[in-house]
Every structure is written in C-alpha cells, then in structure tokens.
Design an enzyme around this catalytic site. Structure first.
Site, short mmCIF file in Angstrom:
data_model
loop_
_atom_site.label_atom_id
_atom_site.label_comp_id
_atom_site.label_asym_id
_atom_site.label_seq_id
_atom_site.Cartn_x
_atom_site.Cartn_y
_atom_site.Cartn_z
N LEU A 85 0.77 -1.35 0.09
CA LEU A 85 -0.10 0.02 0.18
C LEU A 85 0.73 1.31 0.08
CD1 LEU A 85 -2.72 -1.18 2.29
CD2 LEU A 85 -2.66 -1.36 -0.18
N ILE A 88 6.42 3.17 -3.95
CA ILE A 88 7.85 2.79 -4.14
C ILE A 88 8.60 4.07 -4.46
CG2 ILE A 88 9.65 1.46 -5.54
CD1 ILE A 88 7.72 -0.51 -3.56
N ASN A 102 3.16 -4.50 -10.39
CA ASN A 102 2.03 -4.38 -9.26
C ASN A 102 0.65 -5.09 -9.88
OD1 ASN A 102 0.75 -3.61 -6.93
ND2 ASN A 102 -0.27 -1.98 -8.06
N HIS A 104 -3.52 -4.86 -9.76
CA HIS A 104 -4.48 -4.01 -8.92
C HIS A 104 -5.82 -4.69 -9.42
CE1 HIS A 104 -6.31 -0.36 -7.83
NE2 HIS A 104 -7.39 -0.65 -8.72
C1 GAR Z 1 -5.05 -7.81 -3.84
O1 GAR Z 1 -6.38 -8.12 -4.44
C2 GAR Z 1 -4.45 -7.09 -4.79
O2 GAR Z 1 -4.83 -6.84 -6.09
C3 GAR Z 1 -4.98 -5.57 -4.06
O3 GAR Z 1 -4.78 -5.87 -2.89
C4 GAR Z 1 -5.27 -7.48 -2.71
C5 GAR Z 1 -4.38 -7.95 -1.71
O4 GAR Z 1 -4.70 -9.35 -1.35
N1 GAR Z 1 -3.98 -4.62 -4.38
C6 GAR Z 1 -4.54 -3.25 -4.42
O5 GAR Z 1 -5.64 -2.91 -4.07
C7 GAR Z 1 -3.34 -2.38 -4.92
N2 GAR Z 1 -3.58 -0.89 -5.19
P1 GAR Z 1 -4.06 -10.35 -0.75
O6 GAR Z 1 -3.08 -9.54 0.37
O7 GAR Z 1 -4.65 -11.43 -0.36
O8 GAR Z 1 -2.91 -10.85 -1.77
#
Ligand code: GAR
Length: 190
Positions: A85, A88, A102, A104
């Site tokens: 979150l 970088i 990354n 998303h």
């Molecule tokens: C994932 O769905 C990822 O795409 C999202 O956080 C989740 C993490 O889940 N990332 C974002 O929203 C970045 N902006 P996890 O910790 O179970 O892998």
C-alpha cells in the site's frame, strides 16, 4: 536462478500463491518477502513457506535506503507488489528499471489511484453498477496505479452479485494470472 522479492502489506494470499507456483521452479525463486506492517498475515505465510522476511518502516524505505540495500544484498532481480500500500521510492524504481510490477484488482485506468485498494475498489465497482470488472498487472512508477499496463483480464458481474462476489472473482483471476505473467516476463528476458 532469478530472484524475486514480494512486497505485501496485508493478508498476502497472492504472495503465497506466487511463492507456491515458483517452488522448485527451474529458473525463478521467491527469495524474500517484505512488509511495512509487522502484524501482516503475509509474514506468517512466509514463515510457513520457509521464505525470509524483512519488515521495514517509513525511514527504512524513504530515508535511510535500508530496503534498497537489503534488496541489493539479496541479489534481487525482480520485484513484485501484491497488496502493497505504500509508494515505491524513485531510487528503487531507478535501480530496477522495468523490473517492478504491481497487480490491481480492477480494470485500470478505472478504479485506481491513492486510497483505491482491496475491498474499497470492489465496493465502488459495485456501487457504480458496472457490468464487468477485472484485474490489471502493470509496471510500477512513482504514482499509484499509473505505470504501463502489461496485462488485463476481465470477468462479468452478474445481477445479484455484490462486493464480496466481485472480490472473490477478482482474487481467483489474480491467482491464475499473476504467476504466469511473472514467469512469462522473466522468461522473455532470459
Ligand atoms: C489484491 O486483490 C490486490 O490486487 C490488491 O490488494 C489485494 C491483496 O490481497 N492490491 C491493491 O488494491 C493495490 N492497489 P492479498 O493480500 O490477499 O494478496
């Protein structure tokens, strides 16, 4: 053997999925998992998988270069963000050009930017009555969710499906697509 580092701030189900996919892989290995959150469940997952972890704070990342040093010392070739979150910093982006990606959980450029992560994204997609959503894998630059798109995959949202169902579909797609995209990107580079 090419070494991958994974950054995650929370649960880390993608991080675990990627690490499992590359277990005993012929040319790729998850060598380190990093988190800004000492409570993150990803750390427990890493421990179970026998993967070293590095927990850092803001100064380690943005001021003292400790994160960059650790990545360099480990000989990391490629960096994967999976539910990470924080931004970088540019010193790391410059040191791993086109080698930081990354995922998303939506179809960028829609539903991205600061504060749009995880379930907040699915809630908004639901509120807007979108007929579909998806996932986006992209290079990382100095801005949230703005780097060049590498790969997208989509799924329909059926009538009666809410944020939980949308989240589940997105996660399933992430588990299927993210390891394969990483593998393909690194295979192409030799
Ligand atoms: C994932 O769905 C990822 O795409 C999202 O956080 C989740 C993490 O889940 N990332 C974002 O929203 C970045 N902006 P996890 O910790 O179970 O892998």
């Amino acid at each position: 053997m090419k070494k991958i580092a994974i950054f995650a701030s929370g649960s880390g189900s993608n991080a675990e999925n990627i690490a499992r996919y590359f277990k005993n892989h012929k040319f790729l290995k998850v060598a380190l998992m990093l988190s800004n959150n000492p409570q993150a469940y990803v750390l427990k997952r890493a421990e179970k998988l026998g993967i070293p972890v590095y927990v850092f704070n803001r100064d380690d990342l943005y001021k003292d270069n400790n994160v960059k040093e650790r990545l360099l010392n480990e000989g990391i070739d490629f960096i994967v963000l999976a539910g990470f979150l924080w931004l970088i910093p540019s010193s790391i982006i410059r040191a791993w050009p086109n080698r930081i990606i990354n995922i998303h959980p939506a179809l960028l450029p829609g539903y991205g930017g600061k504060g749009m992560y995880g379930d907040r994204v699915h809630q908004k997609v639901y509120e807007n009555g979108e007929p579909e959503s998806g996932i986006t894998i992209h290079y990382v630059n100095e801005h949230y969710d703005e780097g060049q798109i590498i790969h997208q995959a989509r799924f329909p949202i059926e009538k009666g499906e809410g944020p939980d169902e949308i989240a589940q579909k997105a996660h399933e797609l992430e588990y299927r697509e993210y390891p394969r995209v990483i593998e393909k990107l690194l295979a192409e580079r030799g």
